[in-house]
Scaffold this active site. Sequence first.
Site, short mmCIF file in Angstrom:
data_model
loop_
_atom_site.label_atom_id
_atom_site.label_comp_id
_atom_site.label_asym_id
_atom_site.label_seq_id
_atom_site.Cartn_x
_atom_site.Cartn_y
_atom_site.Cartn_z
N GLU A 192 9.27 -6.47 -52.68
CA GLU A 192 8.48 -6.44 -50.74
C GLU A 192 6.49 -6.69 -52.26
O GLU A 192 6.88 -5.27 -53.29
CB GLU A 192 8.91 -5.72 -50.08
N ASP A 193 6.18 -6.60 -51.27
CA ASP A 193 4.73 -5.89 -51.88
C ASP A 193 4.48 -4.94 -52.00
O ASP A 193 3.84 -3.77 -52.97
CB ASP A 193 3.83 -6.95 -51.57
N PHE B 24 -6.46 0.91 -47.79
CA PHE B 24 -5.61 -0.11 -47.30
C PHE B 24 -5.52 -0.80 -48.62
O PHE B 24 -6.62 -0.86 -49.25
CB PHE B 24 -6.05 -0.80 -46.90
N ASP C 27 5.55 0.75 -45.92
CA ASP C 27 3.97 1.89 -45.45
C ASP C 27 5.57 1.90 -44.39
O ASP C 27 6.12 3.33 -44.93
CB ASP C 27 3.20 0.30 -44.83
N ARG D 109 -5.64 -12.34 -51.65
CA ARG D 109 -4.40 -12.43 -52.36
C ARG D 109 -4.62 -12.75 -53.81
O ARG D 109 -4.14 -12.40 -55.07
CB ARG D 109 -3.62 -13.03 -51.55
N GLY E 56 8.13 1.26 -42.85
CA GLY E 56 9.66 0.74 -43.66
C GLY E 56 10.01 0.48 -42.60
O GLY E 56 11.15 -0.37 -42.88
P1 5GP Z 1 5.92 -1.32 -42.92
O1 5GP Z 1 6.98 -2.06 -42.27
O2 5GP Z 1 7.07 -0.76 -43.76
O3 5GP Z 1 4.73 -0.42 -42.00
O4 5GP Z 1 4.56 -2.37 -43.06
C1 5GP Z 1 4.95 -3.15 -44.58
C2 5GP Z 1 4.27 -4.37 -44.28
O5 5GP Z 1 2.66 -3.59 -43.64
C3 5GP Z 1 3.48 -4.48 -46.24
O6 5GP Z 1 5.21 -5.62 -46.46
C4 5GP Z 1 2.71 -5.09 -46.05
O7 5GP Z 1 2.06 -6.42 -46.05
C5 5GP Z 1 1.46 -4.03 -45.08
N1 5GP Z 1 0.59 -3.40 -44.90
C6 5GP Z 1 1.27 -1.89 -45.02
N2 5GP Z 1 -0.26 -1.28 -46.57
C7 5GP Z 1 -0.52 -2.12 -46.70
C8 5GP Z 1 -1.48 -2.58 -47.58
O8 5GP Z 1 -2.66 -1.07 -47.59
N3 5GP Z 1 -2.38 -3.24 -47.89
C9 5GP Z 1 -2.29 -4.22 -47.16
N4 5GP Z 1 -2.61 -5.53 -47.70
N5 5GP Z 1 -1.17 -4.04 -46.61
C10 5GP Z 1 0.07 -3.65 -46.25
MG MG Z 2 -0.57 -8.78 -44.83
MG MG Z 3 4.97 -7.29 -47.38
#
Ligand code: 5GP
Ligand code: MG
Ligand code: MG
Length: 182
Positions: A106-107, A159, A110, A172, A112
């Site tokens: 995964e990238d 971010f 955050d 990207r 989770g």
């Molecule tokens: P979660 O479900 O853990 O809150 O969200 C994860 C997703 O939110 C990541 O896979 C990503 O797509 C997006 N995300 C969270 N933080 C960032 C950030 O700092 N930059 C970007 N581009 N996407 C983020």
């Molecule tokens: Mg995104």
């Molecule tokens: Mg992602």
Amino acid sequence: MSEEAALTPVKALKPVFSQEMIAVRVRELAAEIDALYGQEPLVAVCVLKGGFIFFSDLVRALHNENMELDFVRLSSYGKKATSSKHVIFSKDVEIDIAGKHVLIVEDIVDSGHSMQFLMSQFAARRPRSLRLAALVDKGERREVDVKVDFAGFKLTEGFIVGYGLDYAERYRMLPGVFEVTL
Ligand code: 5GP
Ligand code: MG
Ligand code: MG
């Protein structure tokens, strides 16, 4: 068109992780992953779209000849201001993961919620093991209990974009990671 017009313009991009730093870290993670799985059957799963560059660099740094590659795409529903808690597959893996080691790539993790959804869906299919690699772990922002087994970098705020990560589908393609200032 209207959605783009409503976007807050980006004022600046501040370098956070350079292309060189990322390359070094990806090789270190690959060595850890190789040491763990060796040549055991492994399915590496890329979480689209954000994970695609990290995934392509990581899998090319691994030496497991019994590794298969597959892809998922997740969509979340919910208001933007709150973190999205309703996640669905917009694309599922095509490989049967039952009885195999699975490594999700995964990238960024955050709150989770996305990974909690994916990991619980996958766990129900009885893989031999299930682990998570993420380029960035925003551990302090976690709302649910999700552990990143292989984390490239930790981040507490900001971010970020680049190396697969987007701001409204932009940036990207940047080779490094940058923090967005709006
Ligand atoms: P979660 O479900 O853990 O809150 O969200 C994860 C997703 O939110 C990541 O896979 C990503 O797509 C997006 N995300 C969270 N933080 C960032 C950030 O700092 N930059 C970007 N581009 N996407 C983020
Ligand atoms: Mg995104
Ligand atoms: Mg992602």
